[in-house]
Design an enzyme around this catalytic site. Structure first.
Site, PDB file in Angstrom:
ATOM      1  N   HIS A   2      53.331  32.689  27.780  1.00  0.00           N
ATOM      2  CA  HIS A   2      54.183  32.233  27.053  1.00  0.00           C
ATOM      3  C   HIS A   2      54.015  32.298  25.594  1.00  0.00           C
ATOM      4  O   HIS A   2      52.826  32.019  25.079  1.00  0.00           O
ATOM      5  CB  HIS A   2      54.558  30.585  27.376  1.00  0.00           C
TER       6      HIS A   2
ATOM      7  N   ASP B 245      57.527  34.394  28.238  1.00  0.00           N
ATOM      8  CA  ASP B 245      58.483  33.783  28.367  1.00  0.00           C
ATOM      9  C   ASP B 245      58.709  32.735  27.222  1.00  0.00           C
ATOM     10  O   ASP B 245      57.833  32.369  26.613  1.00  0.00           O
ATOM     11  CB  ASP B 245      58.558  32.880  29.702  1.00  0.00           C
TER      12      ASP B 245
END
Length: 269
Positions: free
Chosen positions: A236, A94
């Site tokens: 991430h 993400d």
């Protein structure tokens, strides 16, 4: 030897030697009868040394056949093992694209022949179009993570759809494909939006919490001790520690027998 002396029986008289081996579906029986050398030897012209040499050759043949059958069995076992399907998992990222760490991650995944799924923040795409293009061309899924990383349930339907639409347009302008997958920030999703925007929301089953620490060892340990088949791992690609940990996780789990796939392959029939 005098006429009155008892006859001495040859040590080979009446002996039978059998060599049995298995090759394919056939049994080979080699039976050698060795008769009294004093009687048969003169008639056949064979000598004890010749017979021993012949027996040695037969024994060697048996060993060769046996070794060959063993290799056939090993190859058959190997074929069965190779055919076993590996447990599948998906690794997702993400908050990208990041101008430094996302390219490093893409390079590492390519070297390892691993596919992943990326959920992009629309406002991060400007200036990183080449990174997104590489992501797409390498076979990864490129998904939506809203334009401003906002919690969808705190927005009106109109504002929420605008966040999705703006990001979809940015991604599609680069890939030439519609966006099919969406990860709502914080996992908060308004029911019904998927119908209006034609995107499928994707959450996760293993949260690395990599944004809370810069300790790559801690991130790796959390994943490899918790992960199981069909899990979706949340990471991430905007932190150096996360990217380093992700590549180590891939190495460890591949070595453990897992296959990395995109969320599309994992969740769609």
């Amino acid at each position: 030897m005098s006429a009155g002396s008892p006859k001495r029986k040859s040590v080979f008289q009446g002996n039978v030697r059998m060599c049995m081996t298995w090759s394919g579906d056939t049994f080979f029986f080699i039976v050698v009868h060795i008769y009294d050398m004093s009687k048969r030897g003169r008639e056949s012209g064979l000598h004890r040394k010749s017979i021993l040499q012949f027996l040695g050759m037969l024994y060697l043949v048996c060993l060769i056949l046996k070794a060959g059958s063993g290799r056939e069995a090993e190859e058959a076992d190997g074929a069965i093992t190779t055919g076993v399907e590996k447990p599948k998992i998906a690794i997702t990222f993400d908050d990208g694209p990041h101008p430094v760490w996302t390219p490093k991650l893409l390079e590492g995944l390519k070297e390892r022949e691993v596919l992943a799924t990326f959920f992009l923040i629309g406002s991060n795409i400007d200036g990183n179009e080449t990174v997104v293009k590489e992501m797409y061309e390498n076979g990864h899924i490129v998904g939506n993570h809203t334009f401003h990383h906002v919690e969808m349930t705190k927005l009106s339907d109109e504002k929420a759809m605008e966040e999705i639409r703006m990001t979809n347009e940015k991604i599609s302008a680069i890939t030439g494909e519609p966006v099919s997958f969406m990860r709502p920030p914080f996992g908060a999703w308004q029911k019904g939006l998927e119908k209006g925007m034609q995107v499928l929301p994707v959450n996760w089953s293993v949260d690395t919490l990599d944004w809370t620490t810069k300790n790559a060892d801690e991130i790796v340990n959390k994943v490899v001790t918790e992960v199981k088949e069909n899990d979706i791992i949340l990471m991430h690609d905007c932190y150096e520690s996360s990217v380093n940990a992700a590549l180590r996780i891939v190495d460890i789990l591949k070595e453990s027998g897992y296959e990395f796939v995109t969320v599309e392959e994992l969740i769609l029939p």
